[in-house]
Every structure is written in structure tokens, then in C-alpha cells.
Scaffold this active site. Structure first.
Site, PDB file in Angstrom:
ATOM      1  N   HIS A  87      -2.744  -1.146  -3.098  1.00 24.63           N
ATOM      2  CA  HIS A  87      -3.816  -0.190  -2.835  1.00 24.63           C
ATOM      3  C   HIS A  87      -3.554   1.079  -3.646  1.00 24.63           C
ATOM      4  CE1 HIS A  87      -4.232  -2.094   1.450  1.00 24.63           C
ATOM      5  NE2 HIS A  87      -4.633  -2.906   0.488  1.00 24.63           N
ATOM      6  N   ASP A 133      -4.222  -4.915   6.137  1.00 26.13           N
ATOM      7  CA  ASP A 133      -4.686  -5.763   5.046  1.00 26.13           C
ATOM      8  C   ASP A 133      -3.649  -6.840   4.722  1.00 26.13           C
ATOM      9  OD1 ASP A 133      -6.257  -6.726   2.968  1.00 26.13           O
ATOM     10  OD2 ASP A 133      -5.501  -5.261   1.520  1.00 26.13           O
ATOM     11  N   SER A 191       0.849  -1.188   0.000  1.00 26.18           N
ATOM     12  CA  SER A 191       0.000   0.000   0.000  1.00 26.18           C
ATOM     13  C   SER A 191       0.882   1.235   0.000  1.00 26.18           C
ATOM     14  CB  SER A 191      -0.952  -0.035   1.207  1.00 26.18           C
ATOM     15  OG  SER A 191      -1.827   1.073   1.187  1.00 26.18           O
ATOM     16  N   THR A 192       0.837   2.040   1.039  1.00 26.82           N
ATOM     17  CA  THR A 192       1.623   3.263   1.107  1.00 26.82           C
ATOM     18  C   THR A 192       3.104   2.960   0.919  1.00 26.82           C
ATOM     19  OG1 THR A 192       0.015   4.149   2.679  1.00 26.82           O
ATOM     20  CG2 THR A 192       2.119   5.299   2.507  1.00 26.82           C
TER      21      THR A 192
END
Length: 368
Positions: A213, A310, A186-187
Site C-alpha cells: 500500500h 487487506d 502496508s504500514t
């Protein structure tokens, strides 16, 4: 208080963003109308986090970001348009060191602010705590400046191994070597994907499916950029896609990517985002779908930098059932949320720093 610098050439956008962050209660906000003013504020205001537009006069967002990451590395969230050009530039900004991206509303921001504000505030608040490694960002910058021109297809000029054309073998029985690699991030994920995928050879034996993401507007550009960097073929999953060795499949943003079986063939599908999962493309849903069609011991899963949890629960269960799992180490993760949760759950077969992930993965899937 979080010191936030908002950089945008639109006076209306600056006003709307400034107001919504001040109303959040935990931000001290400064405004800049272009990259030149942003670099000045970098010294005088010393922000903890920056929101950055790409298209600006005098000094554009990519050039500004490049200098930020050398002069005073600071977490940056890109606010990008939904155009094809904006998507490509945004993906390059992520590769240069921006930690996250949000798409600007299709309509005027002032009309969409009520719906847009909660997600933006959460993203920027989370980004303020991101860890940036100065030496890694400097290396990235030097490498990019050595290329002939800055473009979304950076890396396509380098020599790449010739890859044989794929001929589906739907009539063949699944072999003992059938397996699948699942990747979640993600990030801070796009540069981490560079580091994981670029060293892998064209004959890597298992397909790789990635849940990063990211908004839908940008995953196609991400796949194209990675395809230019890697010996592996990289594509975005937009419809039923047969999985084959030597290929990487990027889940489409704002949807979920799942694995299914059609006869004897494994496929990746772009499925509507399931509200039961908070983040999309969902790592947990990807892993669960793969487990439904493939034995745990034929799955290898890697969880890299990202905010939240997640993937942690599904990877922990995968390991408990006989699969192989790897978490990015804390010292290299921009945000040690997702991999950290996996480690705390006791679900990581291996914990490895970013520069060792490719080697670690190759060893895990090598024939025994």
C-alpha cells in the site's frame, strides 16, 4: 489525546495541518519549522507521532528522522512532494524507519485540505499506535551511516550475483515447477520488504509479486531501491509484464496489481484501482486474480506488517484450498493488523518473525 508534532518549513502548511488535527478532536498539536526545532520538541513535547517534511533548512527531514530513530524512536508519517527527488527521498525515509507516507496535494494544501484531511488524519491516528523496535532501527542507522553516501540507490555498490538475461519461452508448456509468490504489506512495509527480499538468491525459483500500500508517486522509487539491495531483479509493474523466476514485481501505487495468463505465460498487470477493495494495491485482489489462473498448491503467500485486514480473507481461503501462507509474527510487525487478522482467521500455515521470513519462504518453495 494523541500528542502530534507537525514539522514543516512552510508557515502556511503548519497552520493548515495544525488546524485540521485540532478540529479532529483527539490530537494535542505542537509545531516545528525544521529538523532542529523538531529534535528539541522531541525532548520537551514528547510526541506520540510526528508528521515530517523532507525538504527543510538547517536540518533536513532525512537527517532529522535518522536522529529521531536513535534518540527517541517515534512513529513518523512522511508528507512528501510528488517530484522524482521527493519520491526517492521518501522511500529512503521509509527504510530509515518512517512508518507511512502521504503525498502532498499538487495544488496548495489550503485549497485541497477538505479532500486531503480525512485520509491524513486516519493515517496519522493509525501510525500513533505503530510498534517501533529500537534495536532494529539502530542497526539500520549504523548500516546506512557506514555507506559512502546517502542516496535512494543505497546498496548498489555492493557485489551482486550476475543474472542471466531473460529470454521469454512463450512456446513452452508450463512445467510442474511453475509457481508464484504473493506478498502483501502496508504500514511499515518497505523495511519489512528489505528483510524478506535481500536474503533471497538470484536463482530463487518462483516469481514474486508484491502489493505494498503506497501512493503511485513512490512505488517506482521503492522498486529501484530494492533492486539495488537484492540479488533478485526488482521492477515496478506499469504495463503487461511477463513473470519469471529470479524477479520481484512491485505493484504500482494507487492502482491494483493482478496476475493473468496469456497463452502459456503468466503476466502481472497494473489495473485501475477497484472501488470494491478499500486499500491499493489490493492484496485481496492480487491473490484472487492469481487463484483464477494458477492452482492453489502452486501459490505461496506472505502477509506482513500493515494496518487493516487487506489480504487476510483471500490468504485464509488460499490456505483452505491447498496453498501455503505465512503471517509475520506480532513481535516484529510494526502494525500487526493484516497478519494478525490472518492468524485470527486460522489462515496462516506458518507464523514467523521478520528475520526468519526469507528462510521460511525458501523452504516452502523448495523442490520436494
Amino acid at each position: 489525546m494523541i500528542r502530534l508534532l507537525v514539522v514543516d518549513d512552510s508557515a502556511l502548511v503548519r497552520r493548515v495541518l495544525g488546524d485540521l488535527f485540532r478540529e479532529a478532536g483527539d490530537f494535542e498539536v505542537a509545531l516545528a519549522r525544521d529538523g532542529v526545532e523538531a529534535l528539541e520538541a522531541l525532548k520537551t513535547f514528547a510526541p506520540d507521532v510526528i508528521t515530517l517534511d523532507i525538504q527543510m533548512p538547517r536540518l533536513d527531514g532525512l537527517s532529522c528522522l535518522d536522529q529521531i530513530m536513535v534518540e527517541r524512536p517515534t512513529p513518523v508519517v512522511i508528507l512528501s512532494s510528488l517530484t522524482a527527488e521527493g519520491a526517492s527521498e521518501t522511500v529512503e525515509a521509509l527504510a530509515l524507519g518512517a512508518v507511512d507516507v502521504m503525498a502532498k496535494p499538487a495544488r496548495a494544501l489550503s485549497l485541497e485540505s477538505d479532500a486531503f484531511a480525512p485520509g491524513l488524519v486516519e493515517t496519522v491516528r493509525n501510525a500513533a499506535g505503530a510498534r517501533l523496535r529500537r534495536t532494529h532501527r539502530l542497526t539500520e542507522r549504523i548500516r546506512r551511516l557506514s555507506m559512502p553516501a546517502r542516496s535512494a540507490s543505497a546498496g548498489r555498490g555492493k557485489s551482486r550475483p550476475t543474472k542471466p538475461a531473460y529470454v521469454p519461452s512463450a512456446l513452452a508448456e508450463p512445467s510442474e515447477a511453475e509457481g508464484l509468490v504473493l506478498v502483501g504489506c502496508s504500514t511499515g512495509g518497505p523495511p519489512a520488504l528489505d528483510a524478506l527480499l535481500e536474503p533471497l538468491p538470484a536463482d530463487f525459483p518462483w516469481p514474486i509479486v508484491v502489493a505494498q500500500h503506497m501512493p503511485r508517486a513512490f512505488t517506482g522509487a521503492l522498486a529501484r531501491r530494492l533492486d539495488g539491495l537484492c540479488a533478485l531483479d526488482v521492477v515496478e509493474v506499469v504495463g503487461p509484464t511477463p513473470l519469471r523466476a529470479g524477479c520481484v514485481y512491485i505493484g504500482r501505487g494507487d492502482a491494483d496489481v493482478i496476475v493473468t495468463r496469456r497463452g502459456r505465460e503468466l503476466l502481472a498487470l497494473a489495473a485501475p484501482a477497484d472501488a470494491a477493495y478499500r486499500w491499493h494495491p489490493s492484496v485481496d485482489r492480487l491473490v484472487e486474480s492469481a487463484r483464477a489462473v494458477l492452482a492453489a498448491e502452486r501459490i505461496a503467500a506472505v502477509l506482513m506488517t500493515g494496518m487493516g485486514s487487506d489480504g487476510a480473507a483471500s490468504l485464509a481461503q488460499l490456505r483452505a484450498d491447498g496453498g501455503w501462507t505465512c503471517a509475520e509474527a506480532e513481535e516484529t510487525a510494526v502494525v500487526w493488523g493484516m497478519p494478525g487478522e490472518l492468524v485470527r482467521a486460522g489462515g496462516a500455515s506458518v507464523v514467523a518473525p521478520l528475520d526468519a521470513l526469507a528462510h521460511t519462504l525458501r523452504a516452502a518453495v523448495a523442490p520436494r
